[in-house]
Design a protein around this motif. Sequence first.
Motif, mmCIF file in Angstrom:
data_model
loop_
_atom_site.group_PDB
_atom_site.id
_atom_site.type_symbol
_atom_site.label_atom_id
_atom_site.label_comp_id
_atom_site.label_asym_id
_atom_site.label_seq_id
_atom_site.Cartn_x
_atom_site.Cartn_y
_atom_site.Cartn_z
ATOM 1 N N ALA A 1 -90.243 -18.974 43.045
ATOM 2 C CA ALA A 1 -91.360 -18.321 42.990
ATOM 3 C C ALA A 1 -91.306 -17.657 44.558
ATOM 4 N N LYS A 2 -90.414 -18.130 45.305
ATOM 5 C CA LYS A 2 -90.355 -17.513 46.668
ATOM 6 C C LYS A 2 -89.123 -16.627 46.868
ATOM 7 N N ASN A 3 -88.306 -16.429 45.799
ATOM 8 C CA ASN A 3 -87.260 -15.643 45.769
ATOM 9 C C ASN A 3 -86.326 -15.868 46.891
ATOM 10 N N THR A 4 -86.218 -17.173 47.196
ATOM 11 C CA THR A 4 -85.453 -17.838 48.132
ATOM 12 C C THR A 4 -84.344 -18.891 47.700
ATOM 13 N N LEU A 5 -83.148 -18.612 48.253
ATOM 14 C CA LEU A 5 -81.878 -19.590 47.977
ATOM 15 C C LEU A 5 -81.791 -20.375 49.346
ATOM 16 N N TYR A 6 -81.522 -21.879 49.298
ATOM 17 C CA TYR A 6 -81.171 -22.498 50.479
ATOM 18 C C TYR A 6 -79.952 -23.033 50.228
ATOM 19 N N LEU A 7 -79.255 -23.652 51.391
ATOM 20 C CA LEU A 7 -78.076 -24.320 51.394
ATOM 21 C C LEU A 7 -78.214 -25.279 52.799
ATOM 22 N N ARG A 8 -78.294 -26.714 52.341
ATOM 23 C CA ARG A 8 -78.554 -27.545 53.306
ATOM 24 C C ARG A 8 -77.212 -28.016 53.606
ATOM 25 N N MET A 9 -76.990 -28.327 54.923
ATOM 26 C CA MET A 9 -75.605 -28.563 55.401
ATOM 27 C C MET A 9 -75.684 -29.659 56.239
ATOM 28 N N ASN A 10 -75.063 -30.817 55.871
ATOM 29 C CA ASN A 10 -75.005 -32.220 56.741
ATOM 30 C C ASN A 10 -73.659 -32.448 57.090
ATOM 31 N N SER A 11 -73.604 -33.408 58.103
ATOM 32 C CA SER A 11 -72.358 -33.605 58.764
ATOM 33 C C SER A 11 -71.271 -32.548 59.155
ATOM 34 N N LEU A 12 -71.608 -31.629 59.483
ATOM 35 C CA LEU A 12 -71.158 -30.370 59.883
ATOM 36 C C LEU A 12 -69.800 -30.708 60.894
ATOM 37 N N LYS A 13 -68.508 -30.082 60.389
ATOM 38 C CA LYS A 13 -67.618 -30.047 61.059
ATOM 39 C C LYS A 13 -67.114 -28.868 61.937
ATOM 40 N N PRO A 14 -66.384 -28.805 63.201
ATOM 41 C CA PRO A 14 -65.903 -27.374 63.530
ATOM 42 C C PRO A 14 -65.189 -26.452 62.657
ATOM 43 N N GLU A 15 -64.556 -27.174 61.628
ATOM 44 C CA GLU A 15 -63.709 -26.307 60.738
ATOM 45 C C GLU A 15 -64.820 -25.683 59.846
ATOM 46 N N TYR A 16 -66.120 -25.914 59.698
ATOM 47 C CA TYR A 16 -67.246 -25.104 58.856
ATOM 48 C C TYR A 16 -67.554 -23.874 59.412
ATOM 49 N N THR A 17 -67.021 -23.544 60.833
ATOM 50 C CA THR A 17 -67.390 -22.638 61.487
ATOM 51 C C THR A 17 -67.022 -21.221 60.714
ATOM 52 N N ALA A 18 -68.129 -20.525 60.363
ATOM 53 C CA ALA A 18 -67.736 -19.204 59.716
ATOM 54 C C ALA A 18 -69.062 -18.394 59.561
ATOM 55 N N MET A 19 -68.667 -17.040 59.090
ATOM 56 C CA MET A 19 -69.909 -16.414 58.475
ATOM 57 C C MET A 19 -70.132 -16.824 57.207
ATOM 58 N N TYR A 20 -71.563 -17.244 56.894
ATOM 59 C CA TYR A 20 -72.001 -17.712 55.629
ATOM 60 C C TYR A 20 -72.642 -16.516 55.012
ATOM 61 N N TYR A 21 -72.258 -16.139 53.510
ATOM 62 C CA TYR A 21 -72.776 -15.048 52.857
ATOM 63 C C TYR A 21 -73.706 -15.533 51.653
ATOM 64 N N CYS A 22 -74.757 -15.222 51.573
ATOM 65 C CA CYS A 22 -75.538 -15.076 50.212
ATOM 66 C C CYS A 22 -75.227 -14.118 49.185
ATOM 67 N N ALA A 23 -74.897 -14.521 47.842
ATOM 68 C CA ALA A 23 -74.568 -13.404 47.024
ATOM 69 C C ALA A 23 -75.558 -13.774 45.566
ATOM 70 N N ALA A 24 -75.654 -12.656 44.841
ATOM 71 C CA ALA A 24 -76.249 -12.746 43.672
ATOM 72 C C ALA A 24 -75.550 -12.322 42.489
ATOM 73 N N GLY A 25 -75.295 -13.015 41.499
ATOM 74 C CA GLY A 25 -74.653 -12.372 40.245
ATOM 75 C C GLY A 25 -75.084 -12.886 38.875
ATOM 76 N N PRO A 26 -74.422 -12.391 38.081
ATOM 77 C CA PRO A 26 -74.820 -12.676 36.693
ATOM 78 C C PRO A 26 -74.654 -14.389 36.111
ATOM 79 N N PHE A 27 -73.742 -14.887 36.663
ATOM 80 C CA PHE A 27 -73.585 -16.297 36.324
ATOM 81 C C PHE A 27 -72.617 -16.956 37.428
ATOM 82 N N CYS A 28 -72.682 -18.241 37.672
ATOM 83 C CA CYS A 28 -71.667 -18.768 38.406
ATOM 84 C C CYS A 28 -70.385 -19.020 37.719
ATOM 85 N N GLY A 29 -69.263 -18.772 38.414
ATOM 86 C CA GLY A 29 -67.734 -19.127 38.032
ATOM 87 C C GLY A 29 -67.436 -20.417 37.649
ATOM 88 N N MET A 30 -66.446 -20.614 36.987
ATOM 89 C CA MET A 30 -65.828 -21.857 36.667
ATOM 90 C C MET A 30 -65.405 -22.546 38.012
#
Length: 124
Positions: free
Chosen positions: A75-104
Motif C-alpha cells: 500500500a506504501k510501495n515500500t520495501l524494508y530490511l530489518r538488520m539485527n546483531s550487525l557485524k563489521p563485515e556487514y559494512t557495504a553499500m546496500y541496494y534495493c532491486a525490483a524484478g519479475p521473481f525471486c531467484g532460487m
Amino acid sequence: QVQVVESGGGLVQAGGSLRLSCTASGLTFDDYAMAWFRQAPGREREGVSCISAGGGSTSYTDSLKGRFTISRDNAKNTLYLRMNSLKPEYTAMYYCAAGPFCGMAVVQTPVTYWGQGTQVTVSS
C-alpha cells in the motif's frame, strides 16, 4: 519514470540494528518481487534477501538467516530490511532491486530496476 530510492543506512556499532527502507515509484509495485543486495569495496555483489510480489514468500542468504528480516508494504510501495546483531563485515553499500521473481538463490534474482544504494557501516 521508475525510481527506486533506498534510505536508512548509516553508521552503527557492532551488535546494533538498522532498518533500511526502499520506496519505488513509476511502477506497479505489487507486480514485482523485491530484493536487497549488498556490495563491499573490492568484493562481488552479494544477494541478501528477496520477497515475492505479494509478500508471501521470502528468502535469505544462508549466513544472514535469523539476523535480517525482509518485509514490504504494498500500500506504501515500500520495501524494508530489518538488520539485527550487525557485524563489521556487514559494512557495504546496500541496494534495493525490483524484478519479475525471486531467484532460487537471492543472488540469482533477475533485476529490472536498481536503486542507487544506501551505505551501511558497522564499527567494531
